[in-house]
Enzyme design. Structure first.
Site, PDB file in Angstrom:
ATOM      1  N   GLY B  30       0.791  -1.223   0.000  1.00 29.18           N
ATOM      2  CA  GLY B  30       0.000   0.000   0.000  1.00 29.18           C
ATOM      3  C   GLY B  30       0.829   1.281   0.000  1.00 29.18           C
ATOM      4  CB  CYS B 240     -25.421 -10.338 -18.289  1.00 31.67           C
ATOM      5  SG  CYS B 240     -24.790 -10.112 -19.969  1.00 31.67           S
ATOM      6  CB  CYS B 243     -23.717 -14.428 -20.450  1.00 30.68           C
ATOM      7  SG  CYS B 243     -23.335 -13.473 -18.967  1.00 30.68           S
ATOM      8  CB  CYS B 265     -21.068  -9.021 -18.856  1.00 33.11           C
ATOM      9  SG  CYS B 265     -21.683 -10.441 -17.958  1.00 33.11           S
TER      10      CYS B 265
END
Ligand SMILES: Nc1ncnc2c1ncn2[C@@H]1O[C@H](COP(=O)(O)OP(=O)(O)OP(=O)(O)O)[C@@H](O)[C@H]1O
Ligand SMILES: [Mg+2]
Ligand SMILES: [Zn+2]
Lengths: 281, 281
Positions: B30, B240, B243, B265
């Site tokens: 970080g 979606c 899909c 998506c």
């Protein structure tokens, strides 16, 4: 005030110089100095061996001419400036046994966030002008470990109410506020974490007289209500007379006189103080 | 493959310098490590930070995937892919699971990453405290002292303004209980994927000349308040339209023919894989 009372803040031999010093001016006591300025190397001896105590619930006034080191002293006490040498003890931190100036910057931040509040002479230094007023207060609360939005919002609202900022303006940024309102937001922010010690640097300078009076009244009533100790810096004896129990007089970085405010006003000992008092009358 | 350039465009010394900074970044999760960001044949701000990491790491056996906001086919992704494959000859893929090195802008792929993989994220603004504190010297001090009030204050301000945490992307995280980090402009939906991820995640900012890292299995927590908990985007009851998946990040579109709001998506390669595995209806 009795001799047995433990000071909230105790400052011993605080020195602050801007500049490295040279062979001519070393120690800040030499003939190469004009007032507290070295003509050879340009060093300013802004605070010279400043010592004093502040007792619980007391308002200690500091007066002195412009450039006498008042703001520098306050900056050192709030760790905005590093001291050149000296000690400071606060009874609420480690039983008043640790010299604050020797602590790590992380510890100093802790002390500042939990034990002190400060109002700067210049509100630009004390506030984030683009954040909301309530956010400015929350900043100090977050720094002191708060993590509850609802609690911080209600505490902030309560404080803004106390300093007479209308509730419906709490989400406005201080940059939209008048000078007096900005000082009042600073006061609210400084009070937010219930500090036992409040540092006020020229809170009313630059405000018009009626606003000045209302800010002074506010400080007076808050101080009575909350019983906090205050160090109040001003170059205006009128402000000192109204608020301070005891007063230090500074000149060229040194404390030249100190005592009960009434005493200093009635019977000033030093020529500079006499001049100051006479100009007030 | 273009052999007028050294393998992976840079000379070996440059790559080594970048990898050295990267190793340091991995050692201090970080923490933003400065590096000598190089001139690139694409403009700074167009993924040069990520690209430099990719070029410094890539080996002949690597399989590369590049995505831009979930898409493998955007102009940016295609150009970066071309540059890398032209100067290395490595295989490129659109399948997340087949890639060993994935460079991405604004998304973490839906397919869970593995310990064999490295994810490189492109970062425009690496400093999570920048809006709060414009000075780099000051933000460095704040990180050093773990003083992150400013990060929470920015979230507090959003709650005051909008009634909730309104970070559309780049919601700040605390890494390994130590450094607050900008996760790059990934949606909040992807923040939890950073926590204890099996893959090595590297973040590169070309313009700001910083790299930082989330090593495998590192604890990553999104900042929030007791009474305003962090929440990823929720696509309740949405799926979606291509899909049919439900637990993925969906883009909201308006069907031009029917004027209806539809969802699909954002991670297009994952969508396609899903479609293929189910078999076309
Ligand atoms: N950051 C700095 N760098 C160099 N010199 C400084 C700095 N800050 C203050 N000084 C000098 O230190 C001396 C004391 O300044 P300070 O601001 O403490 O005075 P003051 O008593 O608060 O004055 P005023 O009443 O005008 O606010 C002045 O000579 C000033 O020029
Ligand atoms: Mg001053
Ligand atoms: Zn000198």
């Amino acid at each position: 005030m009795t001799d047995f009372e433990v000071p909230v803040l105790s400052v011993k031999n605080l020195n602050k110089q801007y500049g490295p010093g040279c062979l001519k001016c070393r120690g800040g006591e030499s003939s190469s100095l004009v007032k507290n300025y070295c003509q050879v190397c340009g060093t300013v001896y802004a605070c010279r061996n400043v010592s004093f105590d502040v007792f619980p619930g007391e308002v200690l006034g500091i007066v002195g001419e412009s450039g006498s080191g008042k703001s520098t002293l306050m900056q050192c006490l709030y760790f905005d400036q590093e001291v050149t040498s000296g000690e400071a003890y606060v009874s609420d931190y480690e039983n008043g046994e640790k010299n604050l100036f020797q602590e790590s910057s992380q510890q100093q931040r802790y002390i500042r966030n939990h034990i002190m509040g400060k109002v700067y002479q210049n509100p630009l230094l004390g506030l984030r002008m683009n954040f909301s007023s309530i956010g400015n207060i929350a900043e100090k609360l977050i720094a002191a470990g708060n993590n509850h939005v609802g609690m911080m919002e209600s505490r902030g609202t309560e404080l803004l109410n106390k300093v007479h900022i209308p509730v419906h303006r709490r989400k406005e940024a201080p940059k939209n506020f008048s000078g007096g309102m900005q000082q009042r937001v600073q006061i609210a922010k400084a009070l937010s974490n219930h500090p036992p010690l409040l540092l006020l640097d020229e809170v009313t300078t630059g405000l018009d007289l009626s606003v000045q009076a209302s800010v002074l009244d506010l400080i007076k009533s808050l101080q009575r209500e909350l019983g906090i100790s205050i160090v109040l810096v001003s170059h205006d004896l009128g402000v000192i007379r109204m608020l301070a129990d005891r007063t230090l007089v500074m000149l060229e970085g040194k404390v030249i006189e100190q005592g009960l405010t009434d005493q200093i006003l009635e019977d000033p000992q030093q020529p500079y103080t006499q001049q100051l008092v006479h100009s007030l009358l | 493959m273009n052999t007028t350039y050294n393998f992976a465009f840079f000379d070996e010394g440059s790559k080594r310098e970048i990898r050295r900074a990267t190793l340091k970044a991995i050692a201090i999760p970080g923490y933003q490590v400065p590096f000598a960001s190089r001139e690139m044949p694409i403009g700074r701000g167009w993924g040069t930070g990520g690209l430099q990491l990719t070029l410094s790491l890539i080996g002949m056996k690597d399989v590369l995937k590049v995505i831009d906001q979930g898409s493998d086919e955007s102009v940016n992704a295609v150009n970066i892919k071309k540059l890398v494959s032209n100067t290395t000859g490595v295989e490129v893929t659109e399948h997340t699971s087949k890639a060993t090195l994935i460079q991405s802008r604004h998304r973490i792929p839906e397919v869970p990453l593995t310990k064999e993989q490295i994810l490189v994220l492109q970062v425009p603004l690496p400093e999570p405290l920048r809006y709060y504190e414009p000075s780099e010297t000051e933000t460095k001090k704040l990180h050093a002292e773990k003083e992150y009030s400013g990060a929470w204050l920015m979230l507090f301000e959003q709650i005051m303004k909008y009634g909730g945490m309104a970070t559309g992307a780049d919601h700040p995280v605390l890494v390994h209980d130590r450094y607050v980090m900008a996760p790059s402009p990934i949606p909040r939906f992807d923040n939890p994927k950073m926590n204890a991820n099996e893959a090595l995640i590297l973040l590169g900012a070309g313009r700001e000349k910083k790299v930082y890292a989330v090593p495998p299995y590192t604890k990553v927590v999104s900042l929030d308040f007791e009474d305003y908990l962090f929440q990823a985007e929720i696509f309740a009851d949405k799926h979606c339209r291509i899909c049919g998946q439900t637990d993925v990040f969906l883009d909201e579109l308006v069907d031009e023919l029917t004027d209806e709001t539809v969802y699909q998506c954002n991670d297009t390669s994952n969508c396609l894989e899903k479609l293929n595995s189910v078999g076309v209806k």
